[in-house]
Design a protein around this motif. Structure first.
Motif, PDB file in Angstrom:
ATOM      1  N   VAL A  19      51.134  47.637  36.295  1.00  0.00           N
ATOM      2  CA  VAL A  19      49.503  47.708  35.988  1.00  0.00           C
ATOM      3  C   VAL A  19      48.796  47.507  37.012  1.00  0.00           C
ATOM      4  CG1 VAL A  19      47.746  46.898  34.287  1.00  0.00           C
ATOM      5  CG2 VAL A  19      50.216  46.814  33.474  1.00  0.00           C
ATOM      6  N   GLU A  20      48.184  48.539  37.480  1.00  0.00           N
ATOM      7  CA  GLU A  20      47.116  48.572  38.541  1.00  0.00           C
ATOM      8  C   GLU A  20      45.786  47.911  38.011  1.00  0.00           C
ATOM      9  OE1 GLU A  20      49.526  52.425  39.446  1.00  0.00           O
ATOM     10  OE2 GLU A  20      48.802  51.388  37.803  1.00  0.00           O
ATOM     11  N   SER A  21      45.022  47.496  38.808  1.00  0.00           N
ATOM     12  CA  SER A  21      43.541  47.222  38.444  1.00  0.00           C
ATOM     13  C   SER A  21      42.782  47.110  39.942  1.00  0.00           C
ATOM     14  CB  SER A  21      43.506  45.770  37.848  1.00  0.00           C
ATOM     15  OG  SER A  21      43.954  44.520  38.384  1.00  0.00           O
ATOM     16  N   GLY A  22      41.688  46.846  40.060  1.00  0.00           N
ATOM     17  CA  GLY A  22      40.795  46.393  41.161  1.00  0.00           C
ATOM     18  C   GLY A  22      40.059  47.794  41.728  1.00  0.00           C
ATOM     19  N   GLY A  23      40.261  48.956  41.065  1.00  0.00           N
ATOM     20  CA  GLY A  23      39.547  50.098  41.559  1.00  0.00           C
ATOM     21  C   GLY A  23      38.224  49.914  41.137  1.00  0.00           C
ATOM     22  N   GLY A  24      37.199  50.982  41.555  1.00  0.00           N
ATOM     23  CA  GLY A  24      35.813  51.057  41.339  1.00  0.00           C
ATOM     24  C   GLY A  24      35.137  51.873  42.170  1.00  0.00           C
ATOM     25  N   LEU A  25      33.812  51.669  42.166  1.00  0.00           N
ATOM     26  CA  LEU A  25      32.823  52.499  43.045  1.00  0.00           C
ATOM     27  C   LEU A  25      32.438  51.417  44.131  1.00  0.00           C
ATOM     28  CD1 LEU A  25      31.076  55.128  43.717  1.00  0.00           C
ATOM     29  CD2 LEU A  25      29.538  54.016  42.089  1.00  0.00           C
ATOM     30  N   VAL A  26      32.456  51.965  45.451  1.00  0.00           N
ATOM     31  CA  VAL A  26      32.053  51.150  46.545  1.00  0.00           C
ATOM     32  C   VAL A  26      31.466  51.993  47.558  1.00  0.00           C
ATOM     33  CG1 VAL A  26      34.367  51.343  47.736  1.00  0.00           C
ATOM     34  CG2 VAL A  26      32.815  49.648  48.232  1.00  0.00           C
ATOM     35  N   GLN A  27      30.524  51.549  48.236  1.00  0.00           N
ATOM     36  CA  GLN A  27      29.814  52.356  49.293  1.00  0.00           C
ATOM     37  C   GLN A  27      30.863  52.362  50.542  1.00  0.00           C
ATOM     38  OE1 GLN A  27      25.936  50.768  50.341  1.00  0.00           O
ATOM     39  NE2 GLN A  27      25.210  52.625  50.114  1.00  0.00           N
ATOM     40  N   GLY A  28      30.459  53.484  51.324  1.00  0.00           N
ATOM     41  CA  GLY A  28      31.255  53.514  52.485  1.00  0.00           C
ATOM     42  C   GLY A  28      31.149  52.314  53.513  1.00  0.00           C
ATOM     43  N   GLY A  29      32.284  52.127  54.172  1.00  0.00           N
ATOM     44  CA  GLY A  29      32.316  50.871  54.949  1.00  0.00           C
ATOM     45  C   GLY A  29      32.779  49.571  54.025  1.00  0.00           C
ATOM     46  N   GLY A  30      32.491  49.639  52.783  1.00  0.00           N
ATOM     47  CA  GLY A  30      32.743  48.553  51.947  1.00  0.00           C
ATOM     48  C   GLY A  30      34.179  48.206  51.825  1.00  0.00           C
ATOM     49  N   SER A  31      34.781  47.211  51.076  1.00  0.00           N
ATOM     50  CA  SER A  31      36.143  46.738  50.844  1.00  0.00           C
ATOM     51  C   SER A  31      36.354  46.819  49.002  1.00  0.00           C
ATOM     52  CB  SER A  31      36.231  45.389  51.384  1.00  0.00           C
ATOM     53  OG  SER A  31      36.178  45.581  52.913  1.00  0.00           O
ATOM     54  N   LEU A  32      37.536  46.800  48.964  1.00  0.00           N
ATOM     55  CA  LEU A  32      38.151  46.558  47.742  1.00  0.00           C
ATOM     56  C   LEU A  32      39.510  45.985  47.856  1.00  0.00           C
ATOM     57  CD1 LEU A  32      37.513  49.834  45.628  1.00  0.00           C
ATOM     58  CD2 LEU A  32      36.340  47.776  45.059  1.00  0.00           C
ATOM     59  N   ARG A  33      39.934  45.464  46.637  1.00  0.00           N
ATOM     60  CA  ARG A  33      41.447  45.008  46.835  1.00  0.00           C
ATOM     61  C   ARG A  33      41.853  45.309  45.459  1.00  0.00           C
ATOM     62  NH1 ARG A  33      44.363  39.174  46.698  1.00  0.00           N
ATOM     63  NH2 ARG A  33      43.647  38.829  44.456  1.00  0.00           N
ATOM     64  N   LEU A  34      42.976  46.029  45.644  1.00  0.00           N
ATOM     65  CA  LEU A  34      43.779  46.529  44.322  1.00  0.00           C
ATOM     66  C   LEU A  34      45.082  45.698  44.000  1.00  0.00           C
ATOM     67  CD1 LEU A  34      44.118  50.403  45.070  1.00  0.00           C
ATOM     68  CD2 LEU A  34      42.162  49.052  43.799  1.00  0.00           C
ATOM     69  N   SER A  35      45.060  45.621  42.873  1.00  0.00           N
ATOM     70  CA  SER A  35      46.349  44.590  42.371  1.00  0.00           C
ATOM     71  C   SER A  35      47.615  45.629  41.574  1.00  0.00           C
ATOM     72  CB  SER A  35      45.744  43.506  41.644  1.00  0.00           C
ATOM     73  OG  SER A  35      45.088  42.628  42.262  1.00  0.00           O
ATOM     74  N   CYS A  36      48.751  45.007  41.421  1.00  0.00           N
ATOM     75  CA  CYS A  36      49.514  45.756  40.720  1.00  0.00           C
ATOM     76  C   CYS A  36      50.434  44.646  40.040  1.00  0.00           C
ATOM     77  CB  CYS A  36      50.390  46.848  41.399  1.00  0.00           C
ATOM     78  SG  CYS A  36      51.664  47.587  40.457  1.00  0.00           S
ATOM     79  N   ALA A  37      50.357  44.519  39.075  1.00  0.00           N
ATOM     80  CA  ALA A  37      51.269  43.609  38.566  1.00  0.00           C
ATOM     81  C   ALA A  37      52.394  44.056  38.073  1.00  0.00           C
ATOM     82  CB  ALA A  37      50.444  42.732  37.296  1.00  0.00           C
ATOM     83  N   ALA A  38      53.666  43.646  38.258  1.00  0.00           N
ATOM     84  CA  ALA A  38      54.936  44.272  37.751  1.00  0.00           C
ATOM     85  C   ALA A  38      55.472  43.143  36.882  1.00  0.00           C
ATOM     86  CB  ALA A  38      55.916  44.122  39.123  1.00  0.00           C
ATOM     87  N   SER A  39      56.044  43.875  35.709  1.00  0.00           N
ATOM     88  CA  SER A  39      56.890  43.138  34.873  1.00  0.00           C
ATOM     89  C   SER A  39      58.034  43.789  34.474  1.00  0.00           C
ATOM     90  CB  SER A  39      56.007  42.678  33.531  1.00  0.00           C
ATOM     91  OG  SER A  39      55.403  43.988  32.870  1.00  0.00           O
ATOM     92  N   GLY A  40      59.057  43.045  33.884  1.00  0.00           N
ATOM     93  CA  GLY A  40      60.508  43.637  33.433  1.00  0.00           C
ATOM     94  C   GLY A  40      61.197  44.328  34.661  1.00  0.00           C
ATOM     95  N   LEU A  41      60.773  43.919  35.745  1.00  0.00           N
ATOM     96  CA  LEU A  41      61.567  44.336  37.133  1.00  0.00           C
ATOM     97  C   LEU A  41      62.522  43.418  37.481  1.00  0.00           C
ATOM     98  CD1 LEU A  41      61.882  46.820  39.089  1.00  0.00           C
ATOM     99  CD2 LEU A  41      60.085  45.703  40.185  1.00  0.00           C
ATOM    100  N   THR A  42      63.681  43.727  37.736  1.00  0.00           N
ATOM    101  CA  THR A  42      64.975  42.840  38.575  1.00  0.00           C
ATOM    102  C   THR A  42      64.631  43.063  40.031  1.00  0.00           C
ATOM    103  OG1 THR A  42      66.268  43.120  36.720  1.00  0.00           O
ATOM    104  CG2 THR A  42      67.216  42.144  38.710  1.00  0.00           C
ATOM    105  N   PHE A  43      64.371  41.980  40.774  1.00  0.00           N
ATOM    106  CA  PHE A  43      64.026  42.275  41.991  1.00  0.00           C
ATOM    107  C   PHE A  43      65.192  42.014  42.901  1.00  0.00           C
ATOM    108  CE2 PHE A  43      59.354  42.738  42.349  1.00  0.00           C
ATOM    109  CZ  PHE A  43      59.080  42.219  41.022  1.00  0.00           C
TER     110      PHE A  43
END
Length: 119
Positions: A4-28
């Motif tokens: 499940v990804e999250s953290g996207g959005g609208l940002v001005q050029g030069g700006g920053s964003l942090r995306l997250s991806c939560a993993a479940s049910g996965l054997t690492f």
């Protein structure tokens, strides 16, 4: 397996964003790699970055080197993509994916999160 990804959005050029991806049910395992890809309208899917889950080694696509950083939190089974100095050409849907056995075939994909960078 669920990504499940999250953290996207609208940002001005030069700006920053942090995306997250939560993993479940996965054997690492030692071979597990998590990655970010992106796809802009009318363009092919593009590799952005990947990280080996246990070793932490990283690799980046040329277009994002020096601007994006991939990291992970083992306890939270979450992978992040810190995106700095964003450009309009970074606009895309960003997807998280898992390669279970380091064969460059990604076995699981998230639903994607939209990132839009305005000029």
């Amino acid at each position: 397996v669920r990504l499940v990804e999250s953290g996207g959005g609208l940002v001005q050029g030069g700006g920053s964003l942090r995306l997250s991806c939560a993993a479940s049910g996965l054997t690492f395992s030692l071979s597990t790699t998590l990655a970010w890809f992106r796809q802009a309208p009318g363009k092919e899917r593009e590799f952005v970055a990947r990280i080996n889950w246990f070793g932490g080694s990283t690799y980046y696509g040329d277009s994002v080197k020096g601007r994006f950083t991939i990291s992970r939190d083992n306890a939270k089974t979450t992978v992040y993509l810190q995106m700095n100095s964003l450009k309009p050409e970074d606009t895309a849907v960003y997807y998280c994916a898992v390669d279970r056995d380091r064969d460059a075939n990604y076995d699981y994909w998230g639903q994607g999160t939209q990132v839009t960078v305005s000029s």
